[in-house]
Motif scaffolding. Structure first.
Motif, mmCIF file in Angstrom:
data_model
loop_
_atom_site.group_PDB
_atom_site.id
_atom_site.type_symbol
_atom_site.label_atom_id
_atom_site.label_comp_id
_atom_site.label_asym_id
_atom_site.label_seq_id
_atom_site.Cartn_x
_atom_site.Cartn_y
_atom_site.Cartn_z
ATOM 1 N N VAL A 121 11.390 22.155 28.178
ATOM 2 C CA VAL A 121 12.297 21.944 29.397
ATOM 3 C C VAL A 121 11.549 22.078 30.708
ATOM 4 C CG1 VAL A 121 13.949 23.716 30.501
ATOM 5 C CG2 VAL A 121 14.057 23.339 27.883
ATOM 6 N N GLU A 122 11.778 21.131 31.684
ATOM 7 C CA GLU A 122 11.293 21.163 33.036
ATOM 8 C C GLU A 122 12.336 21.930 34.085
ATOM 9 O OE1 GLU A 122 9.252 17.959 36.132
ATOM 10 O OE2 GLU A 122 10.740 17.251 34.331
ATOM 11 N N LEU A 123 11.793 22.548 34.722
ATOM 12 C CA LEU A 123 12.587 23.043 35.808
ATOM 13 C C LEU A 123 12.465 22.063 37.080
ATOM 14 C CD1 LEU A 123 14.212 25.556 36.364
ATOM 15 C CD2 LEU A 123 12.267 26.668 37.320
ATOM 16 N N VAL A 124 13.510 21.634 37.423
ATOM 17 C CA VAL A 124 13.547 20.594 38.429
ATOM 18 C C VAL A 124 14.485 20.997 39.586
ATOM 19 C CG1 VAL A 124 13.828 18.084 39.124
ATOM 20 C CG2 VAL A 124 13.033 18.808 36.844
ATOM 21 N N GLU A 125 14.159 21.436 40.729
ATOM 22 C CA GLU A 125 14.977 21.902 41.966
ATOM 23 C C GLU A 125 15.956 22.858 41.494
ATOM 24 O OE1 GLU A 125 16.547 18.335 43.589
ATOM 25 O OE2 GLU A 125 14.751 17.795 44.522
ATOM 26 N N GLY A 126 15.498 23.712 40.617
ATOM 27 C CA GLY A 126 16.274 24.799 39.974
ATOM 28 C C GLY A 126 17.077 24.421 38.900
ATOM 29 N N ARG A 147 12.897 17.460 28.525
ATOM 30 C CA ARG A 147 11.870 16.281 28.574
ATOM 31 C C ARG A 147 11.348 16.160 27.501
ATOM 32 N NH1 ARG A 147 14.430 14.480 32.916
ATOM 33 N NH2 ARG A 147 13.836 15.461 34.952
ATOM 34 N N HIS A 148 10.600 14.867 27.022
ATOM 35 C CA HIS A 148 9.628 14.610 26.001
ATOM 36 C C HIS A 148 8.433 14.528 26.535
ATOM 37 C CE1 HIS A 148 8.928 13.187 21.835
ATOM 38 N NE2 HIS A 148 8.172 13.872 22.063
ATOM 39 N N VAL A 149 7.264 15.635 26.436
ATOM 40 C CA VAL A 149 6.047 15.180 27.078
ATOM 41 C C VAL A 149 4.939 14.911 26.395
ATOM 42 C CG1 VAL A 149 4.331 16.776 28.320
ATOM 43 C CG2 VAL A 149 6.760 17.179 28.590
ATOM 44 N N PHE A 150 4.132 13.897 26.715
ATOM 45 C CA PHE A 150 3.427 13.120 25.833
ATOM 46 C C PHE A 150 1.737 13.468 26.473
ATOM 47 C CE2 PHE A 150 7.205 11.012 25.210
ATOM 48 C CZ PHE A 150 7.050 10.774 23.872
ATOM 49 N N LEU A 151 0.892 14.134 25.776
ATOM 50 C CA LEU A 151 -0.494 14.237 26.169
ATOM 51 C C LEU A 151 -1.167 13.222 25.440
ATOM 52 C CD1 LEU A 151 -2.731 15.859 27.529
ATOM 53 C CD2 LEU A 151 -2.778 17.359 25.578
ATOM 54 N N PHE A 152 -1.946 12.341 26.241
ATOM 55 C CA PHE A 152 -2.710 11.245 25.819
ATOM 56 C C PHE A 152 -4.166 11.704 26.175
ATOM 57 C CE2 PHE A 152 1.067 8.837 26.156
ATOM 58 C CZ PHE A 152 1.290 8.116 25.214
ATOM 59 N N SER A 153 -5.231 10.852 25.793
ATOM 60 C CA SER A 153 -6.466 11.214 25.843
ATOM 61 C C SER A 153 -6.976 11.214 27.452
ATOM 62 C CB SER A 153 -7.420 10.648 24.978
ATOM 63 O OG SER A 153 -7.134 8.897 25.290
ATOM 64 N N ASP A 154 -6.363 10.733 28.356
ATOM 65 C CA ASP A 154 -6.462 10.407 29.688
ATOM 66 C C ASP A 154 -5.501 10.953 30.607
ATOM 67 O OD1 ASP A 154 -5.138 8.508 28.697
ATOM 68 O OD2 ASP A 154 -6.087 6.901 30.347
ATOM 69 N N LEU A 166 18.858 25.602 23.499
ATOM 70 C CA LEU A 166 17.489 25.119 23.684
ATOM 71 C C LEU A 166 17.183 25.165 25.058
ATOM 72 C CD1 LEU A 166 17.163 22.410 20.702
ATOM 73 C CD2 LEU A 166 15.951 24.721 20.981
ATOM 74 N N LEU A 167 18.255 24.657 25.992
ATOM 75 C CA LEU A 167 18.176 24.391 27.123
ATOM 76 C C LEU A 167 17.883 25.369 28.141
ATOM 77 C CD1 LEU A 167 17.639 21.637 29.096
ATOM 78 C CD2 LEU A 167 20.023 21.841 29.486
ATOM 79 N N THR A 168 18.743 26.709 27.837
ATOM 80 C CA THR A 168 18.659 28.029 28.453
ATOM 81 C C THR A 168 18.110 28.997 28.033
ATOM 82 O OG1 THR A 168 20.776 28.503 27.075
ATOM 83 C CG2 THR A 168 21.320 27.262 29.148
ATOM 84 N N LYS A 192 1.236 17.602 44.532
ATOM 85 C CA LYS A 192 2.505 17.921 43.626
ATOM 86 C C LYS A 192 2.278 18.884 42.689
ATOM 87 C CE LYS A 192 4.227 13.187 44.707
ATOM 88 N NZ LYS A 192 4.973 12.015 43.923
ATOM 89 N N ASN A 193 3.272 19.589 42.310
ATOM 90 C CA ASN A 193 3.364 20.660 41.154
ATOM 91 C C ASN A 193 4.813 20.377 40.320
ATOM 92 O OD1 ASN A 193 5.191 22.896 41.597
ATOM 93 N ND2 ASN A 193 4.345 22.362 43.584
ATOM 94 N N TYR A 194 4.538 20.629 39.207
ATOM 95 C CA TYR A 194 5.482 20.533 38.118
ATOM 96 C C TYR A 194 5.692 21.979 37.363
ATOM 97 C CZ TYR A 194 4.453 15.757 39.345
ATOM 98 O OH TYR A 194 4.226 14.557 39.939
ATOM 99 N N SER A 195 7.089 22.372 37.082
ATOM 100 C CA SER A 195 7.359 23.467 36.075
ATOM 101 C C SER A 195 7.805 23.102 34.959
ATOM 102 C CB SER A 195 7.848 24.533 36.913
ATOM 103 O OG SER A 195 7.383 24.667 38.263
ATOM 104 N N PHE A 196 7.351 23.696 33.793
ATOM 105 C CA PHE A 196 8.038 23.609 32.543
ATOM 106 C C PHE A 196 8.202 24.977 31.972
ATOM 107 C CE2 PHE A 196 5.124 19.959 31.790
ATOM 108 C CZ PHE A 196 6.213 18.834 31.723
ATOM 109 N N LEU A 197 9.211 25.327 31.026
ATOM 110 C CA LEU A 197 9.650 26.775 30.667
ATOM 111 C C LEU A 197 9.442 26.595 29.095
ATOM 112 C CD1 LEU A 197 12.895 27.283 32.859
ATOM 113 C CD2 LEU A 197 10.392 28.075 33.208
ATOM 114 N N THR A 198 8.690 27.609 28.591
ATOM 115 C CA THR A 198 8.693 27.639 27.209
ATOM 116 C C THR A 198 9.220 28.937 26.732
ATOM 117 O OG1 THR A 198 6.509 28.704 27.092
ATOM 118 C CG2 THR A 198 6.383 26.540 27.204
ATOM 119 N N SER A 199 9.543 29.268 25.422
ATOM 120 C CA SER A 199 10.226 30.449 24.869
ATOM 121 C C SER A 199 9.107 31.044 24.249
ATOM 122 C CB SER A 199 11.190 30.132 23.838
ATOM 123 O OG SER A 199 10.928 29.370 22.904
#
Length: 801
Positions: free
Chosen positions: A253-258, A263-270, A360-362, A376-383
């Motif tokens: 879950v990404e927090l975008v302007e409240g 989202r589906h987040v992909f971590l690649f080697s770079d 799952l979203l809330t 820039k900064n980005y915020s995710f929320l985990t449980s």
């Protein structure tokens, strides 16, 4: 059309003959299809108008740039202009002709109107798109170089104005790069509109063969383009020597302007790529939201970074969602057993997916903030702290290996995003609808865990452990050991009872307690304590079927934590057993205990509440957090044997163990506080819709309770009210307290309950007392206040529903 059809059916002249009705229905269906055909074409016309506006915005700077190219101070050379704007004028003319041909035909619409020739001609000109796509990468690369070399062109390319639709005078700013991608995006979607149009074109319509031919041409063109794209992607990777690999991906879950966004987040080697999964005709696709090169990513923001405000969803709303999910799962199982039609089951599954997606979203509330060095900064929320630590660890580990900053062109970003469909390791959002039929539903019951000790530490530390289990698709924290002070071999030997709701995994995290505030971790919202290690074990129903304790070791970063676990199904863990000791307290009728003690309220209740009031009112999660099982058993024995030192024992124990002892006492009563006899009346009163009648019914039923039961309940409720008054500190609302105490205070008699013997089978709403009570304390509108009752003994009485 629907209104017209109904009028025809109701008219006096219409025959009621079944053949006539059938013919009318067929005619209505054909008319409806032709009406939909017009709507599809109107939609195509609107998108064409928008597309022409974007092409027009591209052409607007081209003419003055060409004129300036022949002067002594050119912005771009003629060759650069031809490369950047290659085939754009031709594309504009093709679509302008198509739009001018389609517009009057829709204006003069009839069901016999033909448009197939326009689509066939448009498809025959796809060769221009092939030339544009072949040149696209070079065009974007040239534009980027020109922007770097010429500030005037950079200013122009970032402020291209796109004309809005006719009914709107506004203009929107777009970049040159974004506009150059429009034709690529347009051509890849060309078959979709043809599919929609064919779907609503009758087989007898003269347009049908022309549209089918246009679709065939478009499909062949796209197949060749996709093949070339794949070959180009492979050659590009080899040429640049990137060898990019996918290391981890998951839905977060990404927090975008409240607002919360999945989202589906992909971590690649770079780099780290954040994408949105979109469903469309013929499959799925990912849209890129943003990416950060790993060399530019940090977890520590600047000092002036504003604190993160996380919109919290009340616990009662989350519990209400869980109850709805349990209801729907039970309904689906009943429909399957009854062999009902697939439409009914599909409708229920759709509702289930909606509720599970919302939960799952809330649910997540633990922040994971990422900062780009560009500001820039980005915020995710985990449980789960486990999940948050996992992401941070793998990113930091890869950052130590990654030395090169990866900057992607728009084409490269599009290719990478498209490849995620094949590369992803997490293919589905964790919803019931995405699970295989034979997949384990997890365990339902109680898991007893003894955390024995840890070994492998290199230095003496202050250590404690927490445990997480999964339910409803996400993990949450369930228990925490005490801090073992300054040692390399902590020996906790603490036992916990953890409630399982379809759980499949037990996670354990080991922390170093930080007492020095000057050394605390300043990362947003995170624990000030450092995670020393983490690990997990699967909860296998076959392995845990036996009643014996099973020893296991969880390795984590060189540390080994020894555990013992035992699973108990609800059938046995919640069964009320009479005390074997004639003079005991646990398992003895409350009337017997009060008569023996010559008191209105049992001594155990008074003592536990007094100690909790003394030092537990501000304890976070009081009554919800598990106490140490060995301490609870020691207190149980002390009360059962009338140990005179019980008050001294309580003063030395963790307050959660005292709360656990009180809950155990109520759970082990031979019958619940509201009695087996009155349960049906309480259940009936709860369903009354009239609030005044409900209040009167509840009051009369309460006054019908035996005196020890009523006075004990009011004594407890007065205490719980004071606990809830400190909700801002202890995080225990009246709803949370009702959720904890509901199943022990109010339930049907065991002879009326139907509890499944299969530990993996969830207890259905209609068949089980526990979820009946859960529904009462967790449904929307629960905790209905009754007015002042028996003043001044108690101020407000709350009904559990």
């Amino acid at each position: 059309l629907g209104n017209i059809f109904i009028k025809i059916l109701k008219s006096k002249n219409f025959s009621r003959n079944p053949l006539c009705i059938r013919a009318a229905l067929l005619m209505f269906g054909r008319m409806l299809g032709l009406e939909m055909r017009k709507r599809v074409l109107s939609g195509i016309l609107a998108t064409e108008e928008s597309y022409l506006s974007h092409l027009e915005a591209l052409l607007l700077p081209m003419k003055p740039l060409k004129a300036a190219a022949t002067t002594s101070q050119p912005v771009l050379t003629v060759a650069q202009i031809e490369t950047i704007f290659f085939k754009v004028p031709e594309l504009f003319e093709i679509h302008k002709e198509f739009y001018d041909g389609l517009f009057p035909r829709i204006q003069q619409w009839s069901h016999h109107q033909r448009v197939g020739d326009l689509f066939q001609k448009l498809a025959s000109q796809l060769g221009v798109y092939r030339a544009f796509v072949d040149n696209y990468e070079l065009a974007v690369e040239t534009a980027e170089k020109c922007c770097q070399a010429n500030t005037q062109f950079a200013e122009i390319s970032e402020n291209l104005k796109v004309r809005s639709p006719k009914d709107c005078k506004d203009t929107a700013k777009n970049s040159l790069e974004a506009l150059l991608y429009k034709p690529v995006d347009r051509v890849t979607r060309s078959t979709l509109v043809l599919h929609d149009l064919l779907k609503h074109t009758p087989t007898s319509h003269p347009d049908l063969p022309l549209l089918q031919d246009a679709l065939r041409i478009s499909q062949n063109f796209l197949s060749s383009i996709n093949e070339e794209m794949t070959n180009r992607r492979q050659s590009m990777t080899v040429k640049k020597g990137e060898n990019r690999q996918l290391l981890k991906d998951s839905f977060i879950v990404e927090l975008v302007e409240g607002a919360r966004k999945l989202r589906h987040v992909f971590l690649f080697s770079d780099l780290l790529l954040c994408a949105k999964l979109k469903k469309q005709i013929g499959g799925q696709q990912y849209d890129s939201k943003w990416y950060i090169p790993l060399t530019e990513l940090t977890f520590q923001g600047p000092e002036e970074t504003e604190p993160l405000t996380i919109p919290q969803v009340p616990d009662e709303e989350l519990d209400a969602m869980k109850v709805k999910i349990s209801h729907l799962r039970s309904e689906i199982q009943r429909e399957k057993r009854a062999n009902k039609g697939s439409k009914v089951i599909d409708r229920l599954r759709k509702k289930l997916s909606e509720q599970e997606s919302l939960l799952l979203l809330t649910s997540p509330s633990l922040p994971l903030r990422l900062y780009n060095k560009n500001g820039k900064n980005y915020s995710f929320l985990t449980s789960s702290d486990f999940e948050r630590a996992e992401w941070k660890e793998i990113i930091k580990e890869q950052q130590n290996k990654c030395l090169k900053t990866s900057t992607l062109t728009s084409m490269e970003l599009q290719m990478l995003t498209s490849s995620c469909l094949k590369l992803q390791t997490v293919h589905h959002i964790p919803l019931s609808i995405n699970k295989e039929e034979d997949e384990s539903p997890g365990l339902h019951g109680f898991l007893n865990v003894i955390v024995h000790s840890a070994s492998g530490l290199k230095q003496s530390l202050n250590l404690y452990c927490t445990m997480e289990v999964d339910s409803f698709g996400f993990f949450s924290n369930k228990a925490k050991t005490r801090v073992y002070r300054y040692t390399t071999e902590p020996k906790w030997n603490e036992e916990f009872e953890i409630d399982l709701e379809g759980s499949q995994t037990l996670r354990l995290l080991c922390y170093e307690k930080c007492y020095n505030k000057t050394k605390q971790n300043k990362e947003d919202g995170e624990s000030t304590d450092r995670i020393m290690g983490k690990g997990q074990i699967p909860l296998d129903p076959q392995t845990l079927q036996g009643k014996d304790w099973q020893r296991t070791v969880i390795p984590m970063n060189g540390i080994e934590v020894k555990l013992s676990i035992k699973f108990t199904s609800r059938e046995f863990s919640l069964k009320r057993m009479p005390s074997r000791k004639p003079m005991g307290v646990f398992g003895v009728k409350i009337s017997t205990v009060t008569k023996r003690e010559r008191s209105k309220v049992p001594y155990i209740v008074r003592q536990c509440l007094e100690e909790i009031e003394r030092r537990g009112m501000e304890e976070v999660g009081i009554y919800r957090v598990s106490g140490v099982a060995t301490d609870i058993q020691a207190l149980k024995t002390a009360f059962d044997t009338n140990n005179k030192d019980v008050s001294v024992m309580m003063s030395e124990m963790d307050v959660n163990a005292i709360a656990g002892t009180l809950k155990l006492y109520f759970r082990e009563l031979p019958e619940p506080l509201f009695t087996d006899e009155l349960y049906p009346n309480f259940a009936g009163g709860i369903t009354l819709s009239d609030s005044v009648a409900k209040e009167s019914c509840m009051l009369n039923l309460l006054l019908s309770l035996p005196e020890p039961n009523l006075v004990t309940f009011l004594f407890l409720l007065d205490h719980l009210k004071r606990v809830a008054e400190k909700e801002s500190i202890n995080k225990m609302s009246l709803h949370n307290l009702a959720t904890v105490f509901g199943p022990t205070l109010l339930r049907p008699a065991e002879k009326d309950s139907k509890i499944p013997t299969n530990p993996t089978q969830p207890i259905s709403m209609g068949d089980s007392w526990s979820l009946e009570v859960m529904a009462q304390v967790s449904h929307k509108g629960l905790l209905l206040p009754l007015r002042l009752l028996l003043q001044p003994l108690i101020h407000v009485l709350y009904i559990l529903y």
